[in-house]
Design an enzyme around this catalytic site. Structure first.
Site, PDB file in Angstrom:
ATOM      1  N   ARG A 135       6.504   9.315 -22.958  1.00 15.04           N
ATOM      2  CA  ARG A 135       5.369   9.782 -22.143  1.00 15.04           C
ATOM      3  C   ARG A 135       5.706   9.788 -20.662  1.00 15.04           C
ATOM      4  NH1 ARG A 135       3.392   6.891 -26.222  1.00 15.04           N
ATOM      5  NH2 ARG A 135       3.314   5.020 -24.952  1.00 15.04           N
ATOM      6  N   GLU A 157       8.763  -8.371 -29.042  1.00 16.99           N
ATOM      7  CA  GLU A 157       8.134  -9.542 -29.658  1.00 16.99           C
ATOM      8  C   GLU A 157       9.154 -10.259 -30.565  1.00 16.99           C
ATOM      9  OE1 GLU A 157       4.521  -8.342 -31.428  1.00 16.99           O
ATOM     10  OE2 GLU A 157       3.910 -10.389 -31.915  1.00 16.99           O
TER      11      GLU A 157
HETATM   12  P1  AMP Z   1       6.079  -3.076 -21.411  1.00 17.56           P
HETATM   13  O1  AMP Z   1       7.577  -3.114 -21.508  1.00 17.56           O
HETATM   14  O2  AMP Z   1       5.413  -4.171 -22.195  1.00 17.56           O
HETATM   15  O3  AMP Z   1       5.609  -3.019 -19.971  1.00 17.56           O
HETATM   16  O4  AMP Z   1       5.588  -1.762 -22.133  1.00 17.56           O
HETATM   17  C1  AMP Z   1       5.679  -0.545 -21.483  1.00 17.56           C
HETATM   18  C2  AMP Z   1       6.025   0.594 -22.407  1.00 17.56           C
HETATM   19  O5  AMP Z   1       5.342   0.522 -23.650  1.00 17.56           O
HETATM   20  C3  AMP Z   1       5.619   1.904 -21.766  1.00 17.56           C
HETATM   21  O6  AMP Z   1       6.677   2.843 -21.935  1.00 17.56           O
HETATM   22  C4  AMP Z   1       4.358   2.319 -22.482  1.00 17.56           C
HETATM   23  O7  AMP Z   1       4.404   3.687 -22.807  1.00 17.56           O
HETATM   24  C5  AMP Z   1       4.303   1.478 -23.740  1.00 17.56           C
HETATM   25  N1  AMP Z   1       3.044   0.724 -23.859  1.00 17.56           N
HETATM   26  C6  AMP Z   1       2.893  -0.627 -23.780  1.00 17.56           C
HETATM   27  N2  AMP Z   1       1.638  -1.001 -24.002  1.00 17.56           N
HETATM   28  C7  AMP Z   1       0.931   0.134 -24.208  1.00 17.56           C
HETATM   29  C8  AMP Z   1      -0.452   0.421 -24.485  1.00 17.56           C
HETATM   30  N3  AMP Z   1      -1.358  -0.543 -24.592  1.00 17.56           N
HETATM   31  N4  AMP Z   1      -0.810   1.713 -24.634  1.00 17.56           N
HETATM   32  C9  AMP Z   1       0.113   2.709 -24.525  1.00 17.56           C
HETATM   33  N5  AMP Z   1       1.413   2.503 -24.280  1.00 17.56           N
HETATM   34  C10 AMP Z   1       1.834   1.239 -24.119  1.00 17.56           C
END
Ligand code: AMP
Length: 171
Positions: free
Chosen positions: A59, A96
């Site tokens: 995205r 996780e």
């Molecule tokens: P993080 O590494 O935990 O910051 O997760 C970020 C990545 O996971 C991004 O590329 C987001 O597209 C996806 N992501 C994480 N949480 C969500 C969520 N609640 N809704 C949509 N995409 C998410």
């Protein structure tokens, strides 16, 4: 004022139980809101000499590309492992259970290039922190990181401390 949140749909328990997925497809499909989001993501970085906008699969690509065009910069994809055809650099981040990695072409931009990082959601910050590591391993100078959505309760910003981090909406 554009109400970005009105165009972001919450999808409970996707892709797994306990996660509230932020679906940005209605926002992308609404011409006015999409244009406003692109403008607002780019705006803090106008005049900052950004040469490359790096977007995180998948995205992030949909936002990084118009932001790059808006800033007169090139666009570079940061992809999940194994997708890019030539020599890559990688960076790992914790999931996780276990780890995953993201990659960019090792010669994606020249040393010292000013790079802006873009993704749709800043959640725990693991993905973005790995992307910053990757950009710097290739020799880029990070100008900042911009996200459509920040899940502030997950404190992802902490993993990007000292960086210019922007988000359009926060939950
Ligand atoms: P993080 O590494 O935990 O910051 O997760 C970020 C990545 O996971 C991004 O590329 C987001 O597209 C996806 N992501 C994480 N949480 C969500 C969520 N609640 N809704 C949509 N995409 C998410």
């Amino acid at each position: 004022m554009i109400d970005f949140k009105a165009h972001i749909h919450d999808v409970p328990d996707f892709p797994k139980k306990g996660i509230v997925f932020k679906d940005i497809t209605p926002l992308l499909a609404d011409a006015k809101t999409f244009a406003a989001a692109v403008d607002r993501l780019a705006e803090p970085f106008v005049g900052k000499g950004v040469q490359i906008v790096a977007g995180i699969e998948s995205r992030g690509f949909l936002l990084a590309t118009p932001v790059a065009y808006r800033l007169g910069a090139g666009v570079v994809p940061i992809r999940k492992k194994g997708k890019l055809p030539r020599a890559v650099k990688s960076a790992s981040y914790a999931l996780e259970y276990g780890t995953d990695s993201i990659e960019a072409h090792a010669d994606a931009f020249s040393k010292g290039a000013k790079v802006l990082l873009i993704d749709d959601v800043l959640a725990t910050g693991g993905t973005a922190a790995a992307a910053v590591q990757l950009i710097e391993a290739i020799g880029g100078a990070l100008v900042g990181a911009a996200f459509l959505i920040e899940l502030s309760f997950l404190d992802g910003r902490k993993k990007l401390s000292g960086r210019d981090v922007r988000s359009l909406v926060s939950y």
